[in-house]
Scaffold this active site. Structure first.
Site, PDB file in Angstrom:
ATOM      1  N   GLU A 269       1.222   6.489  -7.211  1.00  8.53           N
ATOM      2  CA  GLU A 269       0.233   7.377  -7.377  1.00  8.53           C
ATOM      3  C   GLU A 269       0.881   8.900  -7.491  1.00  8.53           C
ATOM      4  O   GLU A 269       0.611   9.494  -8.060  1.00  8.53           O
ATOM      5  CB  GLU A 269      -0.743   7.031  -6.506  1.00  8.53           C
TER       6      GLU A 269
ATOM      7  N   GLU B  33       0.967  -1.292  -0.152  1.00  2.00           N
ATOM      8  CA  GLU B  33      -0.001  -0.077   0.113  1.00  2.00           C
ATOM      9  C   GLU B  33       0.685   1.258   0.080  1.00  2.00           C
ATOM     10  O   GLU B  33       0.681   2.177  -0.741  1.00  2.00           O
ATOM     11  CB  GLU B  33      -0.944  -0.081   1.265  1.00  2.00           C
TER      12      GLU B  33
END
Length: 124
Positions: free
Chosen positions: A72, A65
């Site tokens: 991102e 994550e």
């Protein structure tokens, strides 16, 4: 670039984890799930071997994550407009998180099945 201290590196890493927890809903979900799993493991007094499998699975999901968040952020920085390659990068990173999360669920089922069955059996 100035040499940073070993201790400063921990501070930067903690800032990164904090950033992900503050800005990423899925990171918060995984963190809450980890706390619940750890509490259940403690309640059931799992063996150290079972603890090890759980902690590896939790760490893999959290690390994936964090890497997904990093991808991102960088993709958004270098490609603010939609682009097929930017989408591919983000989707691939999200796929890594999905795979580790599925692995973690499988590990949890294997690790908790016998202790939970034994605990439920002792409740009757």
């Amino acid at each position: 670039m100035a040499k940073r201290s070993f201790l400063a590196s921990f501070s930067y890493a903690a800032e990164g984890i904090g950033y992900a927890l503050k800005t990423q809903r899925n990171m918060r979900f995984h963190a809450v799930a980890a706390v619940v799993v750890i509490a259940a493991a403690a309640l059931l007094q799992l063996t150290w071997q079972r603890w090890l499998f759980l902690l590896v699975a939790i760490t893999m999901v959290m690390a994936a994550e964090l890497l997904n968040t990093a991808v991102e952020v960088v993709v958004d920085m270098v490609s603010p407009e939609p682009h097929p390659m930017a989408k591919a990068a983000k989707d691939t990173a999200a796929g890594a998180v999905l795979l580790t999360a599925i692995f973690a669920v499988i590990v949890a089922i294997i690790v908790f099945y016998q202790p939970v069955a034994a605990w439920l059996g002792s409740q009757h």
